[in-house]
Motif scaffolding. Structure first.
Motif, PDB file in Angstrom:
ATOM      1  N   ALA A   1       0.830  -1.210   0.000  1.00  0.00           N
ATOM      2  CA  ALA A   1       0.000   0.000   0.000  1.00  0.00           C
ATOM      3  C   ALA A   1       0.861   1.256   0.000  1.00  0.00           C
ATOM      4  N   LEU A   2       2.051   1.147   0.557  1.00  0.00           N
ATOM      5  CA  LEU A   2       2.988   2.270   0.571  1.00  0.00           C
ATOM      6  C   LEU A   2       3.853   2.317  -0.685  1.00  0.00           C
ATOM      7  N   GLY A   3       3.651   1.386  -1.603  1.00  0.00           N
ATOM      8  CA  GLY A   3       4.379   1.400  -2.862  1.00  0.00           C
ATOM      9  C   GLY A   3       5.558   0.451  -2.947  1.00  0.00           C
ATOM     10  N   TRP A   4       5.800  -0.322  -1.904  1.00  0.00           N
ATOM     11  CA  TRP A   4       6.928  -1.238  -1.896  1.00  0.00           C
ATOM     12  C   TRP A   4       6.615  -2.489  -2.701  1.00  0.00           C
ATOM     13  N   THR A   5       7.629  -2.992  -3.364  1.00  0.00           N
ATOM     14  CA  THR A   5       7.588  -4.309  -3.988  1.00  0.00           C
ATOM     15  C   THR A   5       8.657  -5.151  -3.303  1.00  0.00           C
ATOM     16  N   GLU A   6       8.595  -6.437  -3.491  1.00  0.00           N
ATOM     17  CA  GLU A   6       9.607  -7.293  -2.894  1.00  0.00           C
ATOM     18  C   GLU A   6      11.005  -6.911  -3.367  1.00  0.00           C
ATOM     19  N   ARG A   7      11.155  -6.604  -4.662  1.00  0.00           N
ATOM     20  CA  ARG A   7      12.485  -6.248  -5.205  1.00  0.00           C
ATOM     21  C   ARG A   7      13.020  -4.962  -4.574  1.00  0.00           C
ATOM     22  N   ALA A   8      12.172  -3.962  -4.447  1.00  0.00           N
ATOM     23  CA  ALA A   8      12.610  -2.702  -3.836  1.00  0.00           C
ATOM     24  C   ALA A   8      12.952  -2.911  -2.366  1.00  0.00           C
ATOM     25  N   TRP A   9      12.148  -3.702  -1.668  1.00  0.00           N
ATOM     26  CA  TRP A   9      12.328  -3.946  -0.241  1.00  0.00           C
ATOM     27  C   TRP A   9      13.622  -4.703   0.031  1.00  0.00           C
ATOM     28  N   GLU A  10      13.865  -5.734  -0.753  1.00  0.00           N
ATOM     29  CA  GLU A  10      14.994  -6.625  -0.504  1.00  0.00           C
ATOM     30  C   GLU A  10      16.333  -6.064  -0.977  1.00  0.00           C
ATOM     31  N   ASP A  11      16.369  -5.523  -2.204  1.00  0.00           N
ATOM     32  CA  ASP A  11      17.690  -5.168  -2.741  1.00  0.00           C
ATOM     33  C   ASP A  11      17.705  -3.926  -3.626  1.00  0.00           C
ATOM     34  N   GLN A  12      16.677  -3.095  -3.513  1.00  0.00           N
ATOM     35  CA  GLN A  12      16.589  -1.864  -4.285  1.00  0.00           C
ATOM     36  C   GLN A  12      16.823  -2.128  -5.783  1.00  0.00           C
ATOM     37  N   TYR A  13      16.360  -3.255  -6.253  1.00  0.00           N
ATOM     38  CA  TYR A  13      16.451  -3.695  -7.653  1.00  0.00           C
ATOM     39  C   TYR A  13      17.877  -3.984  -8.104  1.00  0.00           C
ATOM     40  N   GLU A  14      18.847  -4.005  -7.186  1.00  0.00           N
ATOM     41  CA  GLU A  14      20.242  -4.212  -7.566  1.00  0.00           C
ATOM     42  C   GLU A  14      20.477  -5.575  -8.207  1.00  0.00           C
ATOM     43  N   GLU A  15      19.679  -6.562  -7.871  1.00  0.00           N
ATOM     44  CA  GLU A  15      19.855  -7.902  -8.431  1.00  0.00           C
ATOM     45  C   GLU A  15      19.000  -8.112  -9.683  1.00  0.00           C
ATOM     46  N   CYS A  16      18.445  -7.060 -10.188  1.00  0.00           N
ATOM     47  CA  CYS A  16      17.516  -7.125 -11.315  1.00  0.00           C
ATOM     48  C   CYS A  16      18.206  -6.597 -12.577  1.00  0.00           C
ATOM     49  N   GLU A  17      18.058  -7.296 -13.680  1.00  0.00           N
ATOM     50  CA  GLU A  17      18.595  -6.806 -14.943  1.00  0.00           C
ATOM     51  C   GLU A  17      17.712  -5.682 -15.469  1.00  0.00           C
ATOM     52  N   TRP A  18      18.308  -4.804 -16.270  1.00  0.00           N
ATOM     53  CA  TRP A  18      17.611  -3.645 -16.822  1.00  0.00           C
ATOM     54  C   TRP A  18      16.300  -4.068 -17.481  1.00  0.00           C
ATOM     55  N   LYS A  19      16.347  -5.109 -18.287  1.00  0.00           N
ATOM     56  CA  LYS A  19      15.151  -5.528 -19.042  1.00  0.00           C
ATOM     57  C   LYS A  19      14.001  -5.931 -18.126  1.00  0.00           C
ATOM     58  N   ASP A  20      14.302  -6.268 -16.879  1.00  0.00           N
ATOM     59  CA  ASP A  20      13.272  -6.712 -15.941  1.00  0.00           C
ATOM     60  C   ASP A  20      12.781  -5.612 -15.002  1.00  0.00           C
ATOM     61  N   LEU A  21      13.354  -4.419 -15.111  1.00  0.00           N
ATOM     62  CA  LEU A  21      12.939  -3.312 -14.242  1.00  0.00           C
ATOM     63  C   LEU A  21      11.576  -2.776 -14.668  1.00  0.00           C
ATOM     64  N   PRO A  22      10.719  -2.423 -13.712  1.00  0.00           N
ATOM     65  CA  PRO A  22       9.462  -1.757 -14.057  1.00  0.00           C
ATOM     66  C   PRO A  22       9.753  -0.406 -14.736  1.00  0.00           C
ATOM     67  N   ALA A  23       8.838   0.062 -15.544  1.00  0.00           N
ATOM     68  CA  ALA A  23       9.030   1.297 -16.316  1.00  0.00           C
ATOM     69  C   ALA A  23       9.364   2.493 -15.425  1.00  0.00           C
ATOM     70  N   ASN A  24       8.666   2.638 -14.293  1.00  0.00           N
ATOM     71  CA  ASN A  24       8.935   3.793 -13.437  1.00  0.00           C
ATOM     72  C   ASN A  24      10.332   3.709 -12.817  1.00  0.00           C
ATOM     73  N   VAL A  25      10.809   2.511 -12.549  1.00  0.00           N
ATOM     74  CA  VAL A  25      12.152   2.339 -11.990  1.00  0.00           C
ATOM     75  C   VAL A  25      13.193   2.667 -13.050  1.00  0.00           C
ATOM     76  N   LYS A  26      12.952   2.271 -14.292  1.00  0.00           N
ATOM     77  CA  LYS A  26      13.869   2.635 -15.382  1.00  0.00           C
ATOM     78  C   LYS A  26      13.954   4.156 -15.523  1.00  0.00           C
ATOM     79  N   ARG A  27      12.801   4.834 -15.432  1.00  0.00           N
ATOM     80  CA  ARG A  27      12.802   6.299 -15.525  1.00  0.00           C
ATOM     81  C   ARG A  27      13.634   6.899 -14.406  1.00  0.00           C
ATOM     82  N   ALA A  28      13.474   6.389 -13.201  1.00  0.00           N
ATOM     83  CA  ALA A  28      14.256   6.899 -12.066  1.00  0.00           C
ATOM     84  C   ALA A  28      15.740   6.639 -12.293  1.00  0.00           C
TER      85      ALA A  28
END
Length: 187
Positions: free
Chosen positions: A108-135
């Motif tokens: 509800a506060l906007g967190w996803t498991e990826r953001a909570w656990e590792d700030q998307y650091e373990e995620c490849e670019w192609k797998d990032l959500p659009a808003n995260v890519k923009r950021a």
């Protein structure tokens, strides 16, 4: 057009029934003007740098300005006004260790498991959500630099070397979109 729709609504309602009727719903006054999306509302919970407060986990919104749903969610995670406004991270559990109620509150506060656990650091670019890519782009990343930083710490954009207080408000919000809080960054 609105006049025509209202007349059609009145005619259909009089012969076919009221609010429960499919035709009545199609021609209801509420649908005449589409509601503005919540992200375009002015004020402290609106857009900053093109990101909504929810996308930024409400990290830059004072307790008194939080929407009621966000305040309840923050309370579920152990926050009160003082800890929220003091940027104190209150929930140190791993995502998988959170109760269903706590995960729902975090979401509800906007967190996803990826953001909570590792700030998307373990995620490849192609797998990032659009808003995260923009950021990421606003922080100096692109597809190649994002993917290269996994193997080489020297590939981080210069913005990532800043102190939190040296970030612009837009950069801070971008960091929040990634899942960084001021406290995390400063520790």
């Amino acid at each position: 057009m609105a006049f025509f729709l209202m007349n059609a609504h009145n005619i259909i309602s009089s012969c076919c029934g009221g609010a429960g009727n499919v035709f009545a719903k199609i021609f209801s006054e509420e649908d005449d003007v589409p509601a503005a999306p919540a992200s375009n509302q002015p004020g402290p919970v609106g857009l900053v740098g093109g990101f909504t407060a929810r996308e930024a986990k409400y990290e830059d919104v004072q307790w008194s300005k939080l929407p009621a749903k966000a305040r309840r969610a923050a309370s579920t995670l152990g926050y009160d006004e003082a800890s929220w406004n003091g940027n104190e991270w209150r929930c140190d559990e791993a995502w998988g260790d959170l109760s269903a109620e706590q995960r729902g509150a975090a979401e509800a506060l906007g967190w996803t498991e990826r953001a909570w656990e590792d700030q998307y650091e373990e995620c490849e670019w192609k797998d990032l959500p659009a808003n995260v890519k923009r950021a990421c782009r606003r922080l100096g990343y692109d597809a190649s630099t994002w993917d290269e930083t996994e193997e080489d710490d020297d590939k981080y954009p210069s913005t990532m070397e800043k102190e939190w207080s040296d970030f612009t408000k837009e950069e801070q919000r971008c960091m929040n979109v990634l899942g960084y809080t001021q406290q995390m960054w400063e520790d």
